[in-house]
Design a protein around this motif. Structure first.
Motif, PDB file in Angstrom:
ATOM      1  N   TYR B  16     -36.578 -24.361   1.458  1.00 25.35           N
ATOM      2  CA  TYR B  16     -38.335 -25.341   1.013  1.00 25.35           C
ATOM      3  C   TYR B  16     -37.739 -26.177  -0.742  1.00 25.35           C
ATOM      4  CZ  TYR B  16     -39.351 -25.819   5.442  1.00 25.35           C
ATOM      5  OH  TYR B  16     -39.517 -25.214   7.271  1.00 25.35           O
ATOM      6  N   PRO B  40     -44.961 -10.887   9.631  1.00 22.55           N
ATOM      7  CA  PRO B  40     -46.902 -11.195   8.816  1.00 22.55           C
ATOM      8  C   PRO B  40     -47.069 -12.932   8.841  1.00 22.55           C
ATOM      9  CG  PRO B  40     -45.362  -9.997   7.464  1.00 22.55           C
ATOM     10  CD  PRO B  40     -44.416  -9.784   8.599  1.00 22.55           C
ATOM     11  N   SER B  41     -47.907 -13.305   8.314  1.00 21.26           N
ATOM     12  CA  SER B  41     -47.952 -14.508   8.758  1.00 21.26           C
ATOM     13  C   SER B  41     -46.976 -15.266   7.068  1.00 21.26           C
ATOM     14  CB  SER B  41     -49.572 -14.706   8.189  1.00 21.26           C
ATOM     15  OG  SER B  41     -49.432 -16.150   7.421  1.00 21.26           O
ATOM     16  N   GLY B  42     -46.660 -16.345   7.283  1.00 23.99           N
ATOM     17  CA  GLY B  42     -46.037 -16.682   6.032  1.00 23.99           C
ATOM     18  C   GLY B  42     -44.449 -16.385   6.222  1.00 23.99           C
ATOM     19  N   SER B  43     -44.296 -15.480   7.035  1.00 27.41           N
ATOM     20  CA  SER B  43     -43.061 -14.096   6.600  1.00 27.41           C
ATOM     21  C   SER B  43     -41.378 -15.400   7.496  1.00 27.41           C
ATOM     22  CB  SER B  43     -42.809 -13.514   7.808  1.00 27.41           C
ATOM     23  OG  SER B  43     -42.757 -13.222   8.812  1.00 27.41           O
ATOM     24  N   GLY B  44     -42.076 -17.018   7.732  1.00 30.62           N
ATOM     25  CA  GLY B  44     -40.982 -17.801   8.392  1.00 30.62           C
ATOM     26  C   GLY B  44     -40.500 -17.689   9.946  1.00 30.62           C
ATOM     27  N   SER B  46     -42.104 -19.497  11.599  1.00 32.33           N
ATOM     28  CA  SER B  46     -41.870 -20.998  12.547  1.00 32.33           C
ATOM     29  C   SER B  46     -41.168 -21.368  11.831  1.00 32.33           C
ATOM     30  CB  SER B  46     -43.256 -21.961  12.124  1.00 32.33           C
ATOM     31  OG  SER B  46     -44.189 -21.137  12.667  1.00 32.33           O
ATOM     32  N   THR B  47     -40.762 -21.081  10.441  1.00 28.02           N
ATOM     33  CA  THR B  47     -39.703 -22.318  10.228  1.00 28.02           C
ATOM     34  C   THR B  47     -37.825 -21.586  11.126  1.00 28.02           C
ATOM     35  OG1 THR B  47     -40.356 -21.748   8.630  1.00 28.02           O
ATOM     36  CG2 THR B  47     -37.762 -22.759   8.084  1.00 28.02           C
TER      37      THR B  47
HETATM   38  N1  LIG Z   1     -42.263 -28.019   5.210  1.00 31.39           N
HETATM   39  C1  LIG Z   1     -42.784 -26.626   4.330  1.00 31.39           C
HETATM   40  N2  LIG Z   1     -42.613 -27.196   3.199  1.00 31.39           N
HETATM   41  C2  LIG Z   1     -42.626 -26.381   2.194  1.00 31.39           C
HETATM   42  N3  LIG Z   1     -43.217 -25.261   2.136  1.00 31.39           N
HETATM   43  C3  LIG Z   1     -42.981 -24.737   3.895  1.00 31.39           C
HETATM   44  C4  LIG Z   1     -42.834 -26.378   5.028  1.00 31.39           C
HETATM   45  N4  LIG Z   1     -43.398 -25.311   5.898  1.00 31.39           N
HETATM   46  C5  LIG Z   1     -43.283 -23.622   5.345  1.00 31.39           C
HETATM   47  N5  LIG Z   1     -43.719 -23.346   4.229  1.00 31.39           N
HETATM   48  C6  LIG Z   1     -43.279 -22.150   4.020  1.00 31.39           C
HETATM   49  O1  LIG Z   1     -42.720 -21.620   4.302  1.00 31.39           O
HETATM   50  C7  LIG Z   1     -42.988 -20.346   4.805  1.00 31.39           C
HETATM   51  C8  LIG Z   1     -42.646 -19.768   6.134  1.00 31.39           C
HETATM   52  O2  LIG Z   1     -43.448 -20.636   6.933  1.00 31.39           O
HETATM   53  P1  LIG Z   1     -43.334 -20.268   8.247  1.00 31.39           P
HETATM   54  O3  LIG Z   1     -41.875 -20.479   9.102  1.00 31.39           O
HETATM   55  O4  LIG Z   1     -44.498 -21.165   8.879  1.00 31.39           O
HETATM   56  O5  LIG Z   1     -44.665 -18.871   8.000  1.00 31.39           O
HETATM   57  P2  LIG Z   1     -45.100 -17.657   9.373  1.00 31.39           P
HETATM   58  O6  LIG Z   1     -44.934 -18.998  11.228  1.00 31.39           O
HETATM   59  O7  LIG Z   1     -44.049 -17.213   9.600  1.00 31.39           O
HETATM   60  O8  LIG Z   1     -46.207 -17.712   9.574  1.00 31.39           O
HETATM   61  C9  LIG Z   1     -44.268 -20.278   4.210  1.00 31.39           C
HETATM   62  O9  LIG Z   1     -44.460 -19.927   2.926  1.00 31.39           O
HETATM   63  C10 LIG Z   1     -44.652 -22.032   3.991  1.00 31.39           C
HETATM   64  O10 LIG Z   1     -45.915 -22.134   3.238  1.00 31.39           O
END
Ligand SMILES: Nc1ncnc2c1ncn2[C@@H]1O[C@H](COP(=O)(O)OP(=O)(O)O)[C@@H](O)[C@H]1O
Ligand SMILES: [Mg+2]
Lengths: 493, 248
Positions: B16, B40-44, B46-47
């Protein structure tokens, strides 16, 4: 890079809009410069002559009601009737604000403007004038209590003088009374009120009008101006679009006849009679039909405009979210443009400007202008509503395979509309108030009626107060009704 | 189990702007497999899921669905991909403007062009399957969290997907409601549904998952059978993380 490209596109669209505006205004100059003079023939072919007037200037022109129906009467109307008879055509009267009557002939909305207009040199630059048909002379209105103080013009030196903005009286007070502070207002009714509340010491006004006021209001008195004036500039004349020589010549013939037979004396006497009948009962209840009609038009304009405003606003909002850069830019430019210009100018542009291409009636022009204006504001509301819908909704919808348009239609918009219902309600309420501006092109909304009643009753404050109460009651009830539905929508979910 | 992978992820990368969220992800999902993703949370996490059904476009690398590169899909193929790969979200994302029944019917009617009757029968039988047929005509706002998530699962099932993605489906639930949702998911797994589940429910992972993937810093640091992963983690980061969730 991307942002830059968007800016360029935006600039282009804005320029196109401006060019369109220029283009629509351009033709007037060409037609006036090169077209053959068929001004008289056109009227004869049509069988009708259209007169623009601002009927708040007794005894020249004013509105009276008889059996609940109101019509415009006065010396100007009688003269014009005679002219129409001599030409062998019918007469149609279009009423509008004084500021608009000359624009109306310039843009072809009317054939002749007749509203006690003085043919000043400046006005001669933009319109043609007939001969002077009446020279009433100049006077001052003063408070009766001041009769001893202000015996003549000289006594008014260094005093506060009121006059209608842009009129001969205004210029005369400025140039011929030493040290005077000249206060300009739009309407004589407002000026009379200013006089009675001692905001001004005297009011420069034409003698017949002064006489009408003195006759109807026992607190007022008048003195003759004693100006030495060029008769050609100080009388009243009719205005035509430039290049209307044949029409002017025909009208002048009638004027000569009217003058020779001293017919204006009779016309003035008749106008005086109307004024007498008219002022016996100046209670506001007597005028309820005026106010009722005003309410009807105000609500009509607001309701129709809010519906079209929502449609237009939705389209503009969807354009803004669309992938097409062009649609996006058009939407942005439109909203910026409309929000960046006053509603009053837009109303006049639609009526007079667009009127060059298609001749729109005043009411329709008013509705169109207010709708176009409202659309821009509703776009912002709807955009806010769409943005307020949780992103998870769009994702869930996309994850099911729904197309973007279906997501918008079945998921996002219904939720957005629900979120913005209160804001849309506010827009409707504010339209009720802001649509009052359409009175300048003669739409008979509440403000327009209010001015008629003021001119009619010689009462400055009461009609304003009544209108204020009516506006408040309307918006108050509307707000309650909208709140009720808002509450019901909340429960229904 | 067939031997052709349903989904293959190759050197997947997602940025991003300047933030590299996924640096290099590789992985294979076989038909019928249940994969649990932890980290861990924020590890990606969901992405990563959102790259699988193309809610997010990968920056580099590939996601292959039945061997086909999803980044080259047309709109039509994307629609088909999403029909076949449903998704369930942490916050349910039911449509609040529609009744439960209409939530289930919308996509079959609009995307699969099902008749109203057909969609309704299907919706009702799915609601029955998740034990909520009596909620057909209420709006989502009157459902408890556990009920809402079961409806969301039924809504995904209404498209007859072969694979489901779950993004922390029980994290937003009160503890007493977690069980009912996991039970539905377990049944699905037993019926042979291919699933990728982001979850920290170790009991579920042990019982249902074929593999557990541990994600951190944009990489999958460890893949293993659930028991191995939870009892003998190899990577120090995995060890650290697992001890934390066990002690919490
Ligand atoms: N649309 C977006 N724009 C910018 N950063 C994003 C976006 N979506 C997620 N992020 C960043 O990507 C990282 C991983 O997010 P995410 O996939 O939600 O992690 P998880 O689900 O493991 O907690 C986080 O640091 C988040 O801030
Ligand atoms: Mg997450």
């Amino acid at each position: 890079m991307k942002a830059k490209g968007k800016n360029i596109l935006l600039t282009i669209v804005t320029l196109c809009l401006s060019l369109f505006v220029l283009f629509t205004v351009q033709p007037t100059h060409h037609t006036t410069a090169y077209a053959a003079d068929d001004s008289l023939q056109k009227i004869k072919d049509r069988g009708k002559i259209v007169m623009a007037t601002s009927p708040d200037y007794p005894p020249y022109e004013f509105q009276v009601s008889k059996n609940g129906k109101s019509r415009i009467v006065g010396m100007d109307v009688d003269i014009m009737k005679q002219v129409a008879k001599d030409l062998g055509v019918k007469l149609e009267i279009k009423s509008m604000s004084y500021d608009s009557v000359l624009v109306a002939v310039e843009t072809g909305k009317a054939d002749v403007a007749m509203s006690g207009i003085n043919p000043t040199a400046k006005r001669r630059q933009s319109v043609d004038f007939s001969e002077i048909y009446y020279n009433g002379g100049q006077s001052f209105l003063i408070n009766k209590t001041d009769v001893g103080k202000y015996k003549n013009k000289a006594a008014l030196a260094h005093k506060k003088i009121g006059a209608q903005t842009g009129t001969l009286q205004y210029n005369l007070a400025k140039s011929k009374i030493p040290g005077a502070t000249v206060k300009g207002m739009d309407k004589n009714t407002d000026l009379v009120l200013a006089l009675k509340t001692h905001k001004i010491d005297a009011l420069g006004i034409e003698t017949p009008s002064a006489e009408a006021y003195v006759k109807n209001d026992h607190d007022l008195a008048m003195i003759k101006s004693g100006y030495h004036l060029n008769k050609n500039e100080t009388g009243s004349a009719m205005a035509f679009k430039k290049g209307s020589g044949t029409l002017a010549a025909a009208v002048n013939k009638s004027i000569d006849k009217i003058k020779a037979k001293h017919m204006t004396t009779q016309y003035l006497a008749d106008a005086g009679k109307y004024m007498k009948v008219n002022t016996t009962n100046t209670s506001m209840i007597h005028y309820w039909t005026y106010f009722a009609k005003g309410i009807e038009y105000t609500l009509l304009i607001s309701a129709i405009s809010v519906i079209f405003g929502v449609l237009l606003g939705t389209i503009l909002a969807l354009m803004r979210f669309s992938k097409s850069k062009l649609l996006h830019a058009i939407s942005v430019a439109y909203v910026e443009f409309v929000r960046g210009t006053p509603l009053m100018v837009q109303v006049m542009f639609v009526y007079f400007g667009v009127g060059i291409i298609v001749n729109l009636p005043a009411l329709l022009s008013g509705i169109i202008a207010v709708s176009l204006n409202s659309g821009a504001y509703v776009e912002e509301i709807i955009r806010g509503g769409i943005n307020s819908v949780d992103k998870g909704q769009t994702e869930a919808s996309a994850s099911l395979g729904l197309a973007k348009s279906d997501t918008m239609r079945f998921v996002v918009l219904p939720q957005a509309l629900k979120n913005i219902w209160p804001a849309l309600g506010n827009e409707f309420v504010s339209l009720v108030k802001e649509s009052s501006i359409v009175s300048i092109i003669g739409v008979t909304d509440l403000i327009y009626q209010l001015n008629i009643v003021r001119a009619d009753t010689y009462r400055g404050v009461m009609p304003v107060f009544v209108a204020m109460c009516i506006y408040f009651v309307m918006t108050f009830i509307l707000t309650r009704v909208l709140n009720y539905f808002e509450g019901r929508m909340k429960h229904a979910k | 189990m067939q031997n052709k992978p349903l989904v293959e992820v190759k050197k997947l990368q997602k940025n991003y702007g300047d933030t590299e969220v996924l640096k290099e992800i590789d992985g294979t999902v076989m038909p019928g497999q249940v994969i649990c993703v932890i980290g861990p949370s924020g590890s990606g996490k969901s992405t990563f899921l959102r790259c699988l059904n193309m809610l997010e476009k990968p920056t580099a690398g590939q996601v292959l669905f039945e061997g086909k590169d999803t980044s080259k899909f047309s709109e039509e193929e994307l629609t088909t991909l999403r029909e076949r790969m449903g998704m369930v979200f942490q916050s349910f994302n039911l449509f609040p403007n529609l009744t439960v029944l209409d939530n289930l019917k919308l996509a079959p009617i609009r995307v699969k062009k099902m008749s109203d009757k057909e969609a309704e029968d299907k919706a009702l039988s799915l609601l029955k399957r998740v034990g909520l047929e009596e909620k057909a005509n209420v709006y989502p706002s009157s459902l408890s969290g556990g009920q809402a998530q079961r409806v969301a699962i039924a809504r995904a099932l209404a498209m007859d997907p072969e694979m489901l993605l779950f993004d922390e489906p029980t994290s937003a639930l009160d503890p007493e409601m977690v069980g009912e949702v996991l039970a539905v998911m377990k049944e699905l797994a037993e019926d042979g549904m291919t699933m990728v589940v982001v979850t920290h429910e170790m009991g579920f992972a042990r019982e249902v998952a074929n593999e557990v993937w541990f994600m951190a810093d944009g990489y999958i640091l460890e893949k293993n059978k659930p028991n191995e992963m939870f009892e003998h983690p190899q990577n120090p980061r995995t060890k650290d993380f697992i001890s934390k969730i066990i002690n919490s």
